[in-house]
Design a protein around this motif. Structure first.
Motif, short mmCIF file in Angstrom:
data_model
loop_
_atom_site.label_atom_id
_atom_site.label_comp_id
_atom_site.label_asym_id
_atom_site.label_seq_id
_atom_site.Cartn_x
_atom_site.Cartn_y
_atom_site.Cartn_z
N ARG A 1 -42.23 7.26 27.25
CA ARG A 1 -42.04 8.41 27.94
C ARG A 1 -41.57 9.84 27.39
O ARG A 1 -40.74 10.02 28.10
N PRO B 1 -42.59 3.10 22.67
CA PRO B 1 -42.18 3.00 24.58
C PRO B 1 -41.25 4.23 24.56
O PRO B 1 -41.61 4.93 25.56
N LYS C 1 -37.83 8.64 32.14
CA LYS C 1 -37.76 7.21 33.09
C LYS C 1 -36.93 6.59 31.19
O LYS C 1 -37.14 6.51 30.62
N ASP D 1 -39.30 1.40 32.54
CA ASP D 1 -40.68 1.24 31.60
C ASP D 1 -40.48 -0.84 31.46
O ASP D 1 -41.78 -1.31 31.94
N TRP E 1 -45.24 10.19 32.07
CA TRP E 1 -45.00 9.24 33.07
C TRP E 1 -43.75 9.03 33.01
O TRP E 1 -42.78 8.73 32.67
N ARG F 1 -50.16 4.66 31.25
CA ARG F 1 -49.61 3.85 30.37
C ARG F 1 -49.10 2.70 29.36
O ARG F 1 -49.45 3.04 28.58
#
Length: 397
Positions: free
Chosen positions: A213, A209, A311, A316, A303, A198
């Motif tokens: 995700r 980000p 997520k 995160d 992830w 990640r």
């Protein structure tokens, strides 16, 4: 009744003592005569208003049927938001609504559209600037201009001076790239964790980000060593917040994939946001290892969050905070921001003299000078550039 030249309307006094001026404006959609009217306490004031209205009509044409002079900024802004929600992405609509309800309506909502002035625009800017960052003032000014341009397009009278007010100056972003020695320490620490891929993706692929995700396993080709970055993870609003069966607020021209609850995969705002990025060492090995040990996700997320669900950003950010605390690095005045890993990618690419088209391709930026005829950066060129970034990041400090 005061005589006026033929076809230019008339001024007369009504029962309550006020003076009214009218201009003949053809026919309504119902087939009745349409008249544009003004009202004032005195005959002289009514005549002045009538002349002003005639000049407005000569300059911008007749107002749309139903576009009244008494409409306030608040009344129009609320109408505009009801239209805006169908035109822009959720993030954009939320930002527009915040600017309208937090700053514009409380400051000048009571002002009638035709009475707006440059002073009113500056009042809004000053109110925001006194309490928020320059970026918020710039955004609010932009929303106000868009809102008033839409009113003008609908036939409402908007004085030209309101569009002449320049936007506030935007200060420098507090985000910077992470110094190379600290970036190396963060990645060395990440190698001790299961989710190392990640954080290497943040530095080596320059992922935003929301892109990380929203990345799914079917977007990775571990044989061809490529990553297809074409979606971002977003939680969309329901049409009726208290009724989850009401559907979601999705502009007609936006492509989305529903995952679960409010979570969707959403296409980037621009075509440049969709891109194929080469995987360079050690990403293939890290991803292969992570695939064998990562939480199962029914949505195919690389992830995922708790229970394999999408997520959330706070999750995160918490994992990032844990990583940099383990690495023992920070700025003098604050912790590193996750987005600064992406800034580091861009800075390294630039310092290595990577051509601009290649940087644009890797980072998913759009550029004012970029057109369809612009030089197309090949995947091979991108791979060479990222291999240089990888070498820099993984050198022994």
């Amino acid at each position: 009744m005061t005589p006026r030249r033929k076809g230019s309307g008339s001024v007369y006094q009504v029962k309550d003592g006020r003076w009214r001026g009218t201009i003949e404006a053809g026919w309504t959609s119902k087939g009745t005569r349409r008249r544009i009217t003004v009202s004032a306490k005195t005959e002289r004031e009514a005549l002045r208003k009538l002349r002003d209205k005639e000049r407005d009509i000569a300059r911008i044409g007749l107002p749309a049927e139903g576009a009244g002079r008494t409409l306030t900024v608040k009344a129009w802004a609320e109408q505009w938001l009801s239209i805006r929600v169908t035109q822009v992405r959720q993030d954009g609509y939320t930002a527009d609504r915040s600017a309208i309800t937090t700053w514009i309506i409380p400051t000048i909502g009571h002002i009638r559209l035709e009475r707006l002035s440059a002073t009113h625009v500056r009042q809004v800017i000053d109110k925001v600037s006194a309490k928020r960052a320059a970026s918020t003032a710039v955004r609010t000014h932009s929303v106000l201009r868009q809102c008033l341009k839409a009113a003008l397009a609908e036939g409402h009278t908007i004085p030209p001076s309101v569009f002449a007010v320049p936007p506030p100056k935007l200060g420098e972003s507090p985000r910077e790239d992470i110094p190379l020695p600290h970036a190396r320490l963060i990645l060395a620490t990440a190698l001790k964790r299961d989710d190392a891929s990640r954080w290497f993706a943040a530095f080596l692929q320059g992922l935003r980000p929301a892109e990380a995700r929203g990345l799914t396993w079917d977007a990775l080709d571990l044989d061809e060593l490529t990553m297809d970055v074409s979606w971002q993870l977003k939680a969309l609003r329901y049409n009726t917040p208290r009724d989850r069966s009401s559907g979601f607020r999705i502009p007609a021209d936006h492509e989305v994939r529903h995952l679960v609850d409010a979570w969707h995969l959403v296409r980037p705002k621009t075509a440049a946001g969709k891109r194929i990025i080469p995987l360079v060492d050690p990403m293939p090995e890290l991803l292969t290892s992570w695939k064998a040990s990562s939480p199962a996700s029914p949505y195919g997320l690389v992830w995922p969050g708790l229970g394999g669900r999408p997520k959330k950003d706070p999750e995160d950010q918490a994992d990032w905070k844990s990583l940099i605390e383990m690495a023992g690095v920070a700025r003098e005045d604050r912790a590193y921001d996750l987005y600064e890993a992406r800034h580091t990618t861009g800075t390294l690419l630039s310092s290595l003299n990577v051509p601009e088209p290649v940087i644009i391709r890797i980072m998913g930026h759009s550029s004012m000078i970029s057109t369809k005829a612009y030089i197309h950066a090949s995947l091979d060129e991108s791979r060479v550039a990222l291999e240089q970034v990888s070498t820099k990041l993984l050198e022994i400090a």
